[in-house]
Design a protein around this motif. Structure first.
Motif, PDB file in Angstrom:
ATOM      1  N   ARG A 235       0.826  -1.208   0.000  1.00 10.91           N
ATOM      2  CA  ARG A 235       0.000   0.000   0.000  1.00 10.91           C
ATOM      3  C   ARG A 235       0.863   1.262   0.000  1.00 10.91           C
ATOM      4  O   ARG A 235       0.502   2.273  -0.614  1.00 10.91           O
ATOM      5  CB  ARG A 235      -0.953  -0.032   1.198  1.00 10.91           C
ATOM      6  N   ASP A 236       2.025   1.205   0.663  1.00 11.26           N
ATOM      7  CA  ASP A 236       2.964   2.325   0.597  1.00 11.26           C
ATOM      8  C   ASP A 236       3.391   2.595  -0.844  1.00 11.26           C
ATOM      9  O   ASP A 236       3.580   3.750  -1.243  1.00 11.26           O
ATOM     10  CB  ASP A 236       4.216   2.033   1.429  1.00 11.26           C
ATOM     11  N   LEU A 237       3.548   1.524  -1.601  1.00 12.42           N
ATOM     12  CA  LEU A 237       4.008   1.636  -2.989  1.00 12.42           C
ATOM     13  C   LEU A 237       2.863   1.847  -3.972  1.00 12.42           C
ATOM     14  O   LEU A 237       3.092   2.113  -5.151  1.00 12.42           O
ATOM     15  CB  LEU A 237       4.784   0.365  -3.381  1.00 12.42           C
ATOM     16  N   GLY A 238       1.629   1.680  -3.505  1.00 11.48           N
ATOM     17  CA  GLY A 238       0.481   1.849  -4.378  1.00 11.48           C
ATOM     18  C   GLY A 238       0.302   0.733  -5.381  1.00 11.48           C
ATOM     19  O   GLY A 238      -0.192   0.949  -6.491  1.00 11.48           O
ATOM     20  N   VAL A 239       0.696  -0.508  -4.983  1.00 10.56           N
ATOM     21  CA  VAL A 239       0.603  -1.651  -5.888  1.00 10.56           C
ATOM     22  C   VAL A 239      -0.186  -2.759  -5.210  1.00 10.56           C
ATOM     23  O   VAL A 239      -0.291  -2.808  -3.976  1.00 10.56           O
ATOM     24  CB  VAL A 239       2.005  -2.173  -6.296  1.00 10.56           C
ATOM     25  N   PRO A 240      -0.764  -3.686  -5.979  1.00 12.14           N
ATOM     26  CA  PRO A 240      -1.483  -4.803  -5.367  1.00 12.14           C
ATOM     27  C   PRO A 240      -0.521  -5.785  -4.714  1.00 12.14           C
ATOM     28  O   PRO A 240       0.651  -5.872  -5.087  1.00 12.14           O
ATOM     29  CB  PRO A 240      -2.208  -5.455  -6.549  1.00 12.14           C
ATOM     30  N   ARG A 241      -1.036  -6.488  -3.733  1.00 13.73           N
ATOM     31  CA  ARG A 241      -0.297  -7.582  -3.114  1.00 13.73           C
ATOM     32  C   ARG A 241      -1.069  -8.872  -3.317  1.00 13.73           C
ATOM     33  O   ARG A 241      -2.279  -8.942  -3.061  1.00 13.73           O
ATOM     34  CB  ARG A 241      -0.115  -7.343  -1.621  1.00 13.73           C
ATOM     35  N   LEU A 242      -0.377  -9.907  -3.802  1.00 15.17           N
ATOM     36  CA  LEU A 242      -0.931 -11.249  -3.872  1.00 15.17           C
ATOM     37  C   LEU A 242      -0.310 -12.077  -2.759  1.00 15.17           C
ATOM     38  O   LEU A 242       0.917 -12.100  -2.609  1.00 15.17           O
ATOM     39  CB  LEU A 242      -0.642 -11.893  -5.232  1.00 15.17           C
ATOM     40  N   ALA A 243      -1.135 -12.728  -1.964  1.00 14.35           N
ATOM     41  CA  ALA A 243      -0.650 -13.546  -0.854  1.00 14.35           C
ATOM     42  C   ALA A 243      -0.351 -14.949  -1.362  1.00 14.35           C
ATOM     43  O   ALA A 243      -1.234 -15.619  -1.909  1.00 14.35           O
ATOM     44  CB  ALA A 243      -1.689 -13.594   0.259  1.00 14.35           C
ATOM     45  N   PHE A 244       0.888 -15.378  -1.198  1.00 11.67           N
ATOM     46  CA  PHE A 244       1.312 -16.700  -1.653  1.00 11.67           C
ATOM     47  C   PHE A 244       1.227 -17.657  -0.473  1.00 11.67           C
ATOM     48  O   PHE A 244       1.921 -17.493   0.533  1.00 11.67           O
ATOM     49  CB  PHE A 244       2.745 -16.634  -2.180  1.00 11.67           C
ATOM     50  N   ASP A 245       0.369 -18.659  -0.608  1.00 10.51           N
ATOM     51  CA  ASP A 245       0.124 -19.616   0.468  1.00 10.51           C
ATOM     52  C   ASP A 245       0.747 -20.953   0.107  1.00 10.51           C
ATOM     53  O   ASP A 245       0.435 -21.524  -0.945  1.00 10.51           O
ATOM     54  CB  ASP A 245      -1.388 -19.781   0.676  1.00 10.51           C
ATOM     55  N   CYS A 246       1.625 -21.449   0.965  1.00 12.92           N
ATOM     56  CA  CYS A 246       2.289 -22.728   0.701  1.00 12.92           C
ATOM     57  C   CYS A 246       1.418 -23.929   1.049  1.00 12.92           C
ATOM     58  O   CYS A 246       1.887 -25.066   0.978  1.00 12.92           O
ATOM     59  CB  CYS A 246       3.602 -22.805   1.476  1.00 12.92           C
ATOM     60  N   PHE A 247       0.163 -23.686   1.441  1.00 16.13           N
ATOM     61  CA  PHE A 247      -0.759 -24.770   1.738  1.00 16.13           C
ATOM     62  C   PHE A 247      -1.672 -25.017   0.543  1.00 16.13           C
ATOM     63  O   PHE A 247      -1.707 -24.247  -0.412  1.00 16.13           O
ATOM     64  CB  PHE A 247      -1.615 -24.431   2.961  1.00 16.13           C
ATOM     65  N   CYS A 248      -2.442 -26.096   0.625  1.00 11.47           N
ATOM     66  CA  CYS A 248      -3.472 -26.359  -0.372  1.00 11.47           C
ATOM     67  C   CYS A 248      -4.732 -25.574  -0.012  1.00 11.47           C
ATOM     68  O   CYS A 248      -4.863 -25.021   1.084  1.00 11.47           O
ATOM     69  CB  CYS A 248      -3.783 -27.854  -0.435  1.00 11.47           C
ATOM     70  N   ALA A 249      -5.694 -25.530  -0.935  1.00  7.25           N
ATOM     71  CA  ALA A 249      -6.956 -24.830  -0.663  1.00  7.25           C
ATOM     72  C   ALA A 249      -7.692 -25.488   0.495  1.00  7.25           C
ATOM     73  O   ALA A 249      -8.283 -24.798   1.341  1.00  7.25           O
ATOM     74  CB  ALA A 249      -7.827 -24.813  -1.916  1.00  7.25           C
ATOM     75  N   PHE A 250      -7.687 -26.803   0.545  1.00  5.91           N
ATOM     76  CA  PHE A 250      -8.372 -27.543   1.615  1.00  5.91           C
ATOM     77  C   PHE A 250      -7.923 -27.037   2.982  1.00  5.91           C
ATOM     78  O   PHE A 250      -8.735 -26.641   3.822  1.00  5.91           O
ATOM     79  CB  PHE A 250      -8.073 -29.040   1.459  1.00  5.91           C
ATOM     80  N   SER A 251      -6.606 -27.051   3.222  1.00  4.63           N
ATOM     81  CA  SER A 251      -6.091 -26.699   4.542  1.00  4.63           C
ATOM     82  C   SER A 251      -6.132 -25.202   4.798  1.00  4.63           C
ATOM     83  O   SER A 251      -6.424 -24.758   5.914  1.00  4.63           O
ATOM     84  CB  SER A 251      -4.661 -27.223   4.689  1.00  4.63           C
ATOM     85  N   SER A 252      -5.832 -24.407   3.784  1.00  2.00           N
ATOM     86  CA  SER A 252      -5.846 -22.956   3.955  1.00  2.00           C
ATOM     87  C   SER A 252      -7.248 -22.459   4.288  1.00  2.00           C
ATOM     88  O   SER A 252      -7.443 -21.643   5.214  1.00  2.00           O
ATOM     89  CB  SER A 252      -5.329 -22.276   2.685  1.00  2.00           C
TER      90      SER A 252
END
Length: 491
Positions: free
Chosen positions: A142-159
């Motif tokens: 947000r400081d940079l004014g750009v989107p952030r994508l969260a990278f999750d090392c889990f599967c969809a089931f567990s996340s």
């Protein structure tokens, strides 16, 4: 990964900044993500620290022609109360310092923003992709004014499951750690006890988990190292629940141009060469691999049970051993005569073993795994069944997916989670009979075992189509790049 006919050929490729969590199970998938994005022409900057920089450059040695560069930032060990050199989670001497480590990571926000703001001669940053364990990167983006994508090392089931467990505070008012509690809002009926759940429901664990969940909710989307065909029900339910895109881009390691191989290992890599030679002497689909990842350290009594269980199977095996007490384990090995009795039928590898290479070898038949998501994905991609032995974190959730949903595994029968970083000298989670029985179920289980193996093989085929043959993960990467290209730059 196939480049396809996406928009990358008609628009300027964006500049992605990737911020991996410096831990063995987290860094690898992010490095593969860097390869995937750079192979589509994107400029990728990998944020790291001085001590971790050599490891990253070695890991990406095959990607020197890709537009990938590195940004090493000084890691504030002293300011965070960490011993010097603790620049990765694997280097933390005890569990109590985990909070300090995350505090040190958060201190990287200001120098990262400062560096990216001042590099006026570079293409501007268009997106930050960061490990979910770095909630501080949300404010940085947000400081940079750009989107952030969260990278999750889990599967969809567990996340998704963990998100629901946290948001509904499912263990509030539950006094019995072993009482199963239903996860509300989950696509299937699923119960979990506190004793088998990730340790993020009290103290700092809860504070940190809440921060992660809050920043994930503000993120522009979620990136998962999974593939749509593996868990379509859970990907769809997750997207509907959070109202954001879930990008499934895995198994990412399949996109690497440097496939691991036991037959081409360097002669300096003793364990890889040893495993290669040993595997070549075995019959196809005859070998049991036992490996519990980089963090698990087993007690001596537990190692004794594993050894005798493997001996009783009468099957060839590779056992990657990481004992909690090395000296005690070696004394037991010398006194018991285990290696002499099993002879050439068993190979005991101390420390690191070339797991992906072993799994991909035609001699390997089944994987006894701790159910870390990277290990599960590697096994799925090779089309092999599993014996599941979860230890901590989200591994009991992964076991549920493997055993009950995908039906490609047999549980060894572990009841409670261990605590990462805390060794229990007399802990025994599974007996030798448990080990022998689970391996027999997978390898000698008649029609049920054949059906399980067929299901595993089909998942392996789908995984490769998803990543290598222009399938769902290829398309997901194309759409992700297109999404970032079309976002307005607000800095």
């Amino acid at each position: 990964m196939s480049t396809g006919d996406g928009v990358a050929s008609t628009r300027p490729a964006p500049h992605f900044v990737l911020v991996p969590m410096m831990a063995a199970g987290h860094t690898g998938p992010m490095l593969d993500m860097a390869r995937v994005l750079a192979s589509r022409g994107a400029l990728v900057t990998l944020v790291t620290t001085p001590l971790n920089l050599p490891r990253l450059t070695r890991a990406l040695a095959d990607a020197t022609t890709l537009p990938i560069r590195y940004l090493p930032l000084r890691f504030p060990c002293a300011e965070a109360g960490l011993p010097e050199g603790c620049e990765s989670a694997d280097a933390i001497p005890n569990h109590a310092l985990l909070k300090n480590f995350h505090s040190a990571c958060a201190m990287l926000r200001a120098p990262l923003v400062d560096h990216l703001t001042k590099k006026a001669d570079d293409p501007p940053v268009r997106c930050i992709v960061s490990d979910t364990c770095h909630p501080w990167t949300g404010p940085a983006a947000r400081d940079l004014g750009v989107p952030r994508l969260a990278f999750d090392c889990f599967c969809a089931f567990s996340s998704f499951c963990m998100r629901l467990m946290s948001s509904h505070a499912i263990f509030d008012g539950v006094d019995d750690d072993h009482q199963p509690v239903r996860v509300p809002g989950f696509p299937i009926h699923f119960e979990l006890s506190r004793a088998r759940s990730p340790g993020n429901f009290t103290g700092f664990g809860k504070e940190f988990a809440d921060a992660v969940m809050a920043e994930n909710a503000r993120a522009d989307g979620l990136v998962l190292n999974s593939f749509l065909e593996l868990e379509p029900l859970f990907v769809g339910a997750y997207e509907a629940a959070i109202g954001k895109k879930v990008w499934t881009v895995g198994p990412l390691f399949l996109a690497s141009s440097s496939k691991p191989s036991t037959t081409t290992a360097s002669t300096e890599d003793t364990n890889a060469v040893l495993c290669a030679r040993w595997l070549e002497s075995k019959e196809p689909r005859s070998v049991v691999l036992v490996s519990f990842g980089s963090l698990v350290r087993s007690s001596l009594p537990q190692l004794v049970e594993i050894a005798h269980g493997l001996e009783a199977t009468n099957r060839p095996f590779v056992w990657a051993v990481k004992p909690g007490n090395h000296a005690a384990f070696e004394r037991w090995m010398a006194e018991d005569g285990f290696e002499a009795r099993v002879g050439e039928r068993g190979l005991v590898v101390r420390g690191w073993a070339p797991q992906t290479a072993i799994l991909s070898h035609p001699a390997t038949s089944v994987f006894v795994t701790h159910c870390g998501w990277n290990s599960v994905l590697e096994c799925v991609a090779e089309g092999l069944p599993m014996v599941t032995w979860p230890h901590f974190a989200e591994q009991f959730m992964n076991e549920k997916l493997v055993v009950d949903v995908l039906r490609v595994g047999v549980a060894v029968g572990v009841k409670d989670a261990a605590r990462w970083g805390v060794e229990t000298e007399d802990a025994v989670a599974a007996t030798r009979q448990d080990v022998e029985s689970a391996v027999a179920d997978v390898m000698d289980g008649g029609e049920e075992a054949r059906a399980r193996r067929d299901r595993a093989a089909e998942l392996g085929r789908k995984a490769r189509v998803a990543v290598v043959d222009g399938g769902s993960s290829c398309r997901s990467v194309e759409l992700l790049v297109q999404h970032v290209q079309q976002k307005k730059f607000t800095a």
